[in-house]
Design an enzyme around this catalytic site. Structure first.
Site, PDB file in Angstrom:
ATOM      1  N   GLY A 197       0.819  -1.198   0.000  1.00 52.25           N
ATOM      2  CA  GLY A 197       0.000   0.000   0.000  1.00 52.25           C
ATOM      3  C   GLY A 197       0.851   1.246   0.000  1.00 52.25           C
ATOM      4  O   GLY A 197       2.032   1.214  -0.379  1.00 52.25           O
ATOM      5  N   ASN A 198       0.268   2.363   0.406  1.00 55.39           N
ATOM      6  CA  ASN A 198       1.009   3.621   0.473  1.00 55.39           C
ATOM      7  C   ASN A 198       0.477   4.445   1.640  1.00 55.39           C
ATOM      8  O   ASN A 198      -0.422   4.016   2.365  1.00 55.39           O
ATOM      9  CB  ASN A 198       0.911   4.383  -0.851  1.00 55.39           C
ATOM     10  CG  ASN A 198      -0.522   4.634  -1.272  1.00 55.39           C
ATOM     11  OD1 ASN A 198      -1.265   5.348  -0.595  1.00 55.39           O
ATOM     12  ND2 ASN A 198      -0.923   4.030  -2.398  1.00 55.39           N
ATOM     13  N   ARG A 199       1.010   5.640   1.800  1.00 58.66           N
ATOM     14  CA  ARG A 199       0.732   6.450   2.980  1.00 58.66           C
ATOM     15  C   ARG A 199      -0.469   7.391   2.822  1.00 58.66           C
ATOM     16  O   ARG A 199      -0.735   8.213   3.695  1.00 58.66           O
ATOM     17  CB  ARG A 199       1.969   7.295   3.338  1.00 58.66           C
ATOM     18  CG  ARG A 199       3.206   6.475   3.665  1.00 58.66           C
ATOM     19  CD  ARG A 199       4.400   7.407   3.933  1.00 58.66           C
ATOM     20  NE  ARG A 199       5.621   6.662   4.171  1.00 58.66           N
ATOM     21  CZ  ARG A 199       6.016   6.227   5.363  1.00 58.66           C
ATOM     22  NH1 ARG A 199       5.265   6.471   6.418  1.00 58.66           N
ATOM     23  NH2 ARG A 199       7.142   5.556   5.499  1.00 58.66           N
ATOM     24  N   SER A 200      -1.196   7.308   1.727  1.00 59.01           N
ATOM     25  CA  SER A 200      -2.286   8.261   1.502  1.00 59.01           C
ATOM     26  C   SER A 200      -3.362   8.139   2.576  1.00 59.01           C
ATOM     27  O   SER A 200      -3.842   7.049   2.885  1.00 59.01           O
ATOM     28  CB  SER A 200      -2.905   8.031   0.127  1.00 59.01           C
ATOM     29  OG  SER A 200      -3.992   8.906  -0.083  1.00 59.01           O
ATOM     30  N   ALA A 264      -4.459   7.536  -4.429  1.00 56.44           N
ATOM     31  CA  ALA A 264      -3.112   7.059  -4.735  1.00 56.44           C
ATOM     32  C   ALA A 264      -3.170   5.551  -4.985  1.00 56.44           C
ATOM     33  O   ALA A 264      -2.964   4.750  -4.072  1.00 56.44           O
ATOM     34  CB  ALA A 264      -2.159   7.370  -3.577  1.00 56.44           C
TER      35      ALA A 264
END
Length: 392
Positions: A197-200, A264
């Site tokens: 995943g990502n930090r959004s 994102a």
């Protein structure tokens, strides 16, 4: 509203006082409370309250109240106030689904919106008794965020009642438009307990949804793994993976006037998802994970974009941001691209954002750091110009 520094005057209906008494409203607002035009008649409250207000919020707005407001019936202090108000008026409906969908209510809401009032779409969920459906009052914090967006646009955006030519358009310049917004970060499963995943956080996308709704738009918010309250007035579609996001956005974008790709999506996903948790090897060797590329959703939307639709893409970059964003703008065939320089403790999860917006015609606009809600409104100003140029 009172705790945030606003001077609040509560004007209840007689029915409202059966739920909460006038002394409670007076104590919470710090202002006198009355529901009849004959109370304090020497002050002419039915005229003075409306004329002096910067914003009127009717919450909850019942089917009865919407009908009275639409047809100019003035039989108590509140309905008199609505007729004298020369400021933005927000209605937050709450009623059973059948009442909200009744042709009479639909017509009344359409008439109020046509005159420049902002009628928030009700939320879906538990209603009175065991019923569930659309008609639930939005969360109070979401109504407050909506109201704050309207107030932030300033007194110049306030229509008279009835609004003079051009003034209604300034307040609800997205009235009748369908705006699709994506928010959050997608997650690609690796095994039953892990994901890429990502930090959004979704805060910027949610700010766009709130700002668009406050400008009169019908908003569809496609939300990927976001832990934020639903924005008032937005229909929320929840997704998890990039493919789920793609399917939801492609469906929602069909016929939409504006698509804002603030989410994102993960660029890659595991080629295979393990059906059991991946264990550590006894020798400590790390597993080799094969990745495949996810589809470029914005590029797909750009390739199939109908005439008149405005596509806003995003570029989250750690280096060479403007140069990389120009390439993305061309490849995705977007009308605008919002460029952010991102990193650990930078943009993701923050309440403020700075950005540069590049347009397909070569125009470049820089926005210094500001609350994400203000940035969303600033970008939507550019979107409105794009819409105006395509319909001129």
């Amino acid at each position: 509203m009172t705790e945030s520094g606003h001077r609040v005057r509560v004007v209840p209906t007689a029915a409202a006082l059966r739920f909460v008494g006038a002394p409670t409203w007076a104590a919470l607002s710090g202002q006198p409370v009355a529901d009849e035009v004959w109370d304090g008649v020497h002050e002419v409250p039915h005229v003075r309250i409306g004329k002096s207000a910067d914003l009127v919020v009717v919450a909850p707005a019942t089917a009865d109240l919407l009908a009275k407001a639409a047809h100019g019936i003035a039989d108590d202090l509140l309905t008199n106030t609505l007729l004298t108000a020369r400021c933005p008026v927000i209605f937050a409906p709450a009623m059973h689904t059948e009442m909200w969908e009744h042709p009479a209510t639909v017509a009344n809401v359409a008439l109020l919106r046509e005159r420049g009032s902002l009628v928030i779409e009700p939320a879906s969920g538990r209603l009175t008794g065991a019923d569930t459906g659309k008609g639930r009052l939005p969360d109070p914090s979401a109504i407050f965020a909506f109201a704050r967006r309207v107030l932030a646009r300033g007194p110049a955006a306030a229509p008279a009642n009835p609004p003079p030519t051009g003034l209604k358009a300034e307040l609800a310049d997205l009235q009748g438009r369908h705006v699709v917004v994506t928010a959050g970060g997608t997650r690609e499963p690796l095994d039953p307990v892990r994901f890429l995943g990502n930090r959004s956080s979704g805060k910027q996308g949610y700010a766009f949804a709130t700002a668009a709704a406050a400008r009169g738009a019908r908003v569809t918010l496609v939300s990927a793994n976001v832990a934020l309250p639903d924005p008032a007035g937005a229909d929320v579609v929840r997704v998890g993976t990039t493919e789920e996001l793609r399917k939801a956005v492609v469906a929602a974008a069909d016929g939409a006037d504006v698509v804002v790709m603030a989410a994102a999506p993960a660029d890659f996903r595991p080629a295979a998802v393990a059906d059991q948790k991946i264990k550590k090897a006894e020798d400590g060797a790390a597993p080799v994970i094969e990745l495949v590329t996810n589809p470029d959703i914005a590029a797909e939307l750009g390739a199939r974009k109908p005439p008149g639709q405005v596509l806003v893409a995003f570029a989250a970059e750690t280096h060479d941001a403007i140069e990389n964003a120009r390439g993305k703008l061309r490849r995705k065939r977007a009308d605008l691209i919002v460029v952010n320089e991102v990193g650990v403790d930078k943009v993701f999860g923050a309440d403020a954002n700075a950005a540069t917006v590049l347009a397909a015609d070569g125009f470049e606009t820089r926005f210094d750091e500001r609350p994400k809600e203000d940035l969303a409104d600033a970008v939507l100003n550019l979107v409105v110009r794009q819409l105006s140029s395509t319909t001129a």
